[in-house]
Design an enzyme around this catalytic site. Structure first.
Site, PDB file in Angstrom:
ATOM      1  N   GLY A  11       0.824  -1.217   0.000  1.00 47.80           N
ATOM      2  CA  GLY A  11       0.000   0.000   0.000  1.00 47.80           C
ATOM      3  C   GLY A  11       0.850   1.254   0.000  1.00 47.80           C
ATOM      4  O   GLY A  11       0.474   2.271   0.586  1.00 47.80           O
ATOM      5  N   HIS A  12       1.997   1.217  -0.680  1.00 46.50           N
ATOM      6  CA  HIS A  12       2.959   2.333  -0.605  1.00 46.50           C
ATOM      7  C   HIS A  12       2.463   3.601  -1.298  1.00 46.50           C
ATOM      8  O   HIS A  12       3.037   4.655  -1.125  1.00 46.50           O
ATOM      9  CB  HIS A  12       4.303   1.913  -1.206  1.00 46.50           C
ATOM     10  CG  HIS A  12       4.280   1.749  -2.693  1.00 46.50           C
ATOM     11  ND1 HIS A  12       3.558   0.746  -3.305  1.00 46.50           N
ATOM     12  CD2 HIS A  12       4.842   2.465  -3.681  1.00 46.50           C
ATOM     13  CE1 HIS A  12       3.701   0.860  -4.604  1.00 46.50           C
ATOM     14  NE2 HIS A  12       4.473   1.896  -4.868  1.00 46.50           N
ATOM     15  N   SER A 108      -8.013  -0.104  12.862  1.00 51.46           N
ATOM     16  CA  SER A 108      -8.726   1.172  12.829  1.00 51.46           C
ATOM     17  C   SER A 108      -9.484   1.330  14.134  1.00 51.46           C
ATOM     18  O   SER A 108      -9.894   0.335  14.749  1.00 51.46           O
ATOM     19  CB  SER A 108      -9.720   1.157  11.676  1.00 51.46           C
ATOM     20  OG  SER A 108     -10.649   2.208  11.818  1.00 51.46           O
ATOM     21  N   SER A 109      -9.730   2.580  14.526  1.00 53.40           N
ATOM     22  CA  SER A 109     -10.481   2.804  15.774  1.00 53.40           C
ATOM     23  C   SER A 109     -11.940   2.377  15.639  1.00 53.40           C
ATOM     24  O   SER A 109     -12.639   2.247  16.649  1.00 53.40           O
ATOM     25  CB  SER A 109     -10.390   4.268  16.198  1.00 53.40           C
ATOM     26  OG  SER A 109     -10.886   5.109  15.180  1.00 53.40           O
ATOM     27  N   CYS A 110     -12.413   2.118  14.409  1.00 52.75           N
ATOM     28  CA  CYS A 110     -13.820   1.713  14.264  1.00 52.75           C
ATOM     29  C   CYS A 110     -14.043   0.248  14.629  1.00 52.75           C
ATOM     30  O   CYS A 110     -15.168  -0.235  14.567  1.00 52.75           O
ATOM     31  CB  CYS A 110     -14.347   2.015  12.864  1.00 52.75           C
ATOM     32  SG  CYS A 110     -13.629   0.991  11.608  1.00 52.75           S
ATOM     33  N   TYR A 137     -16.276  -2.749   7.223  1.00 56.26           N
ATOM     34  CA  TYR A 137     -14.842  -2.445   7.331  1.00 56.26           C
ATOM     35  C   TYR A 137     -14.320  -2.900   8.704  1.00 56.26           C
ATOM     36  O   TYR A 137     -13.258  -3.516   8.805  1.00 56.26           O
ATOM     37  CB  TYR A 137     -14.667  -0.931   7.165  1.00 56.26           C
ATOM     38  CG  TYR A 137     -13.269  -0.418   7.262  1.00 56.26           C
ATOM     39  CD1 TYR A 137     -12.372  -0.583   6.213  1.00 56.26           C
ATOM     40  CD2 TYR A 137     -12.843   0.272   8.396  1.00 56.26           C
ATOM     41  CE1 TYR A 137     -11.082  -0.080   6.298  1.00 56.26           C
ATOM     42  CE2 TYR A 137     -11.563   0.779   8.488  1.00 56.26           C
ATOM     43  CZ  TYR A 137     -10.676   0.602   7.441  1.00 56.26           C
ATOM     44  OH  TYR A 137      -9.401   1.105   7.527  1.00 56.26           O
ATOM     45  N   LYS A 141     -11.360  -5.564   9.679  1.00 53.76           N
ATOM     46  CA  LYS A 141     -10.180  -5.182  10.473  1.00 53.76           C
ATOM     47  C   LYS A 141     -10.068  -6.039  11.742  1.00 53.76           C
ATOM     48  O   LYS A 141      -8.961  -6.391  12.157  1.00 53.76           O
ATOM     49  CB  LYS A 141     -10.241  -3.690  10.823  1.00 53.76           C
ATOM     50  CG  LYS A 141      -9.983  -2.779   9.621  1.00 53.76           C
ATOM     51  CD  LYS A 141      -8.538  -2.913   9.149  1.00 53.76           C
ATOM     52  CE  LYS A 141      -8.208  -2.002   7.996  1.00 53.76           C
ATOM     53  NZ  LYS A 141      -6.829  -2.198   7.508  1.00 53.76           N
ATOM     54  N   LEU A 167      -7.220   9.434  10.470  1.00 56.52           N
ATOM     55  CA  LEU A 167      -5.954   9.995   9.971  1.00 56.52           C
ATOM     56  C   LEU A 167      -6.213  11.060   8.920  1.00 56.52           C
ATOM     57  O   LEU A 167      -7.250  11.055   8.256  1.00 56.52           O
ATOM     58  CB  LEU A 167      -5.111   8.876   9.349  1.00 56.52           C
ATOM     59  CG  LEU A 167      -4.767   7.729  10.293  1.00 56.52           C
ATOM     60  CD1 LEU A 167      -4.142   6.580   9.514  1.00 56.52           C
ATOM     61  CD2 LEU A 167      -3.837   8.189  11.402  1.00 56.52           C
ATOM     62  N   HIS A 180     -12.817  10.995   3.732  1.00 61.64           N
ATOM     63  CA  HIS A 180     -13.153  11.233   5.139  1.00 61.64           C
ATOM     64  C   HIS A 180     -13.479  12.718   5.328  1.00 61.64           C
ATOM     65  O   HIS A 180     -13.292  13.531   4.428  1.00 61.64           O
ATOM     66  CB  HIS A 180     -11.982  10.809   6.030  1.00 61.64           C
ATOM     67  CG  HIS A 180     -11.793   9.337   6.093  1.00 61.64           C
ATOM     68  ND1 HIS A 180     -10.805   8.687   5.396  1.00 61.64           N
ATOM     69  CD2 HIS A 180     -12.484   8.374   6.760  1.00 61.64           C
ATOM     70  CE1 HIS A 180     -10.887   7.385   5.635  1.00 61.64           C
ATOM     71  NE2 HIS A 180     -11.894   7.165   6.455  1.00 61.64           N
TER      72      HIS A 180
HETATM   73  O1  GFB Z   1     -14.632  10.911   8.361  1.00 60.20           O
HETATM   74  P1  GFB Z   1     -15.952  10.268   8.212  1.00 60.20           P
HETATM   75  O2  GFB Z   1     -16.435  10.043   6.843  1.00 60.20           O
HETATM   76  O3  GFB Z   1     -15.993   8.863   8.924  1.00 60.20           O
HETATM   77  O4  GFB Z   1     -17.062  11.171   8.955  1.00 60.20           O
HETATM   78  P2  GFB Z   1     -16.186   8.266  10.406  1.00 60.20           P
HETATM   79  C1  GFB Z   1     -16.881  11.697  10.236  1.00 60.20           C
HETATM   80  C2  GFB Z   1     -18.044  12.611  10.612  1.00 60.20           C
HETATM   81  O5  GFB Z   1     -17.963  13.790   9.788  1.00 60.20           O
HETATM   82  C3  GFB Z   1     -19.426  12.027  10.371  1.00 60.20           C
HETATM   83  C4  GFB Z   1     -19.229  14.062   9.232  1.00 60.20           C
HETATM   84  O6  GFB Z   1     -20.281  12.468  11.419  1.00 60.20           O
HETATM   85  C5  GFB Z   1     -19.845  12.685   9.047  1.00 60.20           C
HETATM   86  O7  GFB Z   1     -21.255  12.791   8.869  1.00 60.20           O
HETATM   87  N1  GFB Z   1     -19.089  14.844   7.990  1.00 60.20           N
HETATM   88  C6  GFB Z   1     -19.498  16.130   7.835  1.00 60.20           C
HETATM   89  C7  GFB Z   1     -18.575  14.440   6.811  1.00 60.20           C
HETATM   90  N2  GFB Z   1     -19.303  16.555   6.586  1.00 60.20           N
HETATM   91  C8  GFB Z   1     -18.713  15.523   5.917  1.00 60.20           C
HETATM   92  C9  GFB Z   1     -18.267  15.364   4.582  1.00 60.20           C
HETATM   93  O8  GFB Z   1     -18.367  16.260   3.736  1.00 60.20           O
HETATM   94  N3  GFB Z   1     -17.682  14.172   4.262  1.00 60.20           N
HETATM   95  C10 GFB Z   1     -17.543  13.167   5.180  1.00 60.20           C
HETATM   96  N4  GFB Z   1     -16.943  12.019   4.809  1.00 60.20           N
HETATM   97  N5  GFB Z   1     -17.994  13.269   6.462  1.00 60.20           N
HETATM   98  C11 GFB Z   1     -14.831   6.380   9.348  1.00 60.20           C
HETATM   99  C12 GFB Z   1     -15.183   5.035   8.819  1.00 60.20           C
HETATM  100  O9  GFB Z   1     -15.894   6.768  10.128  1.00 60.20           O
HETATM  101  O10 GFB Z   1     -13.681   6.405  10.122  1.00 60.20           O
HETATM  102  C13 GFB Z   1     -14.024   4.321   8.273  1.00 60.20           C
HETATM  103  O11 GFB Z   1     -16.189   5.193   7.850  1.00 60.20           O
HETATM  104  C14 GFB Z   1     -12.773   4.476   9.115  1.00 60.20           C
HETATM  105  O12 GFB Z   1     -14.382   2.996   8.185  1.00 60.20           O
HETATM  106  C15 GFB Z   1     -12.539   5.898   9.547  1.00 60.20           C
HETATM  107  O13 GFB Z   1     -12.879   3.678  10.261  1.00 60.20           O
HETATM  108  C16 GFB Z   1     -11.379   6.048  10.476  1.00 60.20           C
HETATM  109  O14 GFB Z   1     -15.208   8.836  11.380  1.00 60.20           O
HETATM  110  O15 GFB Z   1     -17.609   8.363  10.824  1.00 60.20           O
END
Ligand code: GFB
Length: 312
Positions: A11-12, A108-110, A137, A141, A167, A180
């Site tokens: 995964g580099h 992952s923390s999830c 996911y 993990k 991250l 994210h």
């Molecule tokens: O980072 P994120 O997608 O994942 O979302 P998780 C974190 C929070 O940010 C959620 C909000 O409450 C989203 O609803 N959020 C607000 C947004 N605006 C946005 C946006 O425009 N885009 C996104 N993506 N989120 C992930 C897992 O969970 O954490 C993965 O899905 C992984 O599997 C990762 O474990 C570390 O923190 O909720």
């Protein structure tokens, strides 16, 4: 691990793998082995076994994974569970067969229950139901952690498992459908600035709390633990500090010089209400992060402007 040890970073090209390669090189480990996806698909068992038999890496960092934010996780559940299960299974099994001296697996923390007591200790694993938006996911993990522990127990593979918190950093994915939250809000803020828009739209209520770790700090911890940690017990990697999504949006606005307002789209999911790691196991070993969130956001903002936005 010697400076000339042969180290395979799977995964580099990704956010994590590229940061770990940079950190290893900075530390003088320059005998790194990597393969492009077109040359080696780790979902293919025969090719993976052949690669390990031919290249004989001594150390392995397993940073290859299917990753994404809350929307990607819910849109592609089969990809998130299948790709991650099969990559972990193939790499850990091939590493054991090839007599690898040590393997680092990234979880992952999830993996922790949706309503685990906060901050979340390593002991919270498998004590309750998972957050539904990323359970596919998370299950993959968790299986990776158990594979690493089973291969340690049965085959003596020195496999360690790190649980990083959310991250971010240079090289992240800024695609709004799959990213994210932190890179998504950088992009939305940039687009609002460019369009002169009076507000940006943040998904959910803005109240969930998340902990953000700069990927260079994660890479530093990964190299530290490759050198200093030989236990099958999982170990959390984070900052021990969390912010609400609203606060995160405000910090990004501040770094960007954006003065518009924040709207919340309640049709989008919040996901887990809070995800903060207890990092006392790691701090007891003598490691702590160096990059404050405000500084990391400012750096990632500049990287986005120079490397992504500039290309249009
Ligand atoms: O980072 P994120 O997608 O994942 O979302 P998780 C974190 C929070 O940010 C959620 C909000 O409450 C989203 O609803 N959020 C607000 C947004 N605006 C946005 C946006 O425009 N885009 C996104 N993506 N989120 C992930 C897992 O969970 O954490 C993965 O899905 C992984 O599997 C990762 O474990 C570390 O923190 O909720």
């Amino acid at each position: 691990m010697e400076k000339n040890s042969r180290i395979f970073v799977a995964g580099h090209r990704g956010l994590v793998g590229s940061a770990i390669c940079r950190r290893l090189r900075q530390e003088g480990f320059d005998n790194l082995v990597s393969r492009e996806l077109q040359e080696l698909d780790l979902r293919d068992q025969a090719s993976t076994r052949r690669f390990f038999a031919e290249e004989k890496p001594e150390y392995v960092v397993l940073a290859a994974a299917k990753v994404g934010g809350i929307l990607a996780n819910t849109t592609y559940p089969a990809d998130f569970i299948y790709d991650n299960l099969v990559i972990e299974t193939n790499v850990i099994d091939a590493a054991a067969r090839a007599g690898v001296r040590k393997l680092l697996f990234l979880g992952s923390s999830c993996i922790y229950p949706k309503l685990a007591p906060q901050p979340m200790r390593e002991e919270a694993l498998l004590t309750g139901p998972l957050e539904p938006t990323n359970e596919w996911y998370a299950i993959a993990k968790i299986a990776g952690i158990k594979l690493a522990q089973a291969y340690r127990a049965q085959h003596g593979l020195n496999a360690i498992s790190l649980m990083p918190t959310n991250l971010y950093g240079p090289g992240d994915n800024f695609d709004l459908a799959s990213s994210h939250v932190l890179p998504a809000l950088i992009r939305k803020t940039h687009e609002a600035l460019r369009a002169g828009a009076p507000e940006i739209t943040v998904w959910g209520s803005g109240t969930p709390r998340r902990e953000f770790l700069h990927v260079d700090d994660l890479a530093d911890a990964a190299v530290f633990l490759m050198l200093a940690y030989d236990s099958g017990e999982i170990i959390n990697v984070g900052t021990g500090i969390d912010v609400t999504i609203r606060e995160l949006a405000e910090m990004i606005g501040h770094a960007a010089g954006y003065t518009g307002s924040i709207a919340f789209d309640s049709s989008k999911p919040d996901g887990t209400p809070r995800k903060l790691l207890d990092v006392s196991r790691l701090t007891a070993l003598g490691w702590k992060p160096k990059i404050a969130l405000a500084d990391g956001i400012a750096e990632t903002w500049r990287w986005y402007i120079e490397n992504v936005a500039a290309r249009g």
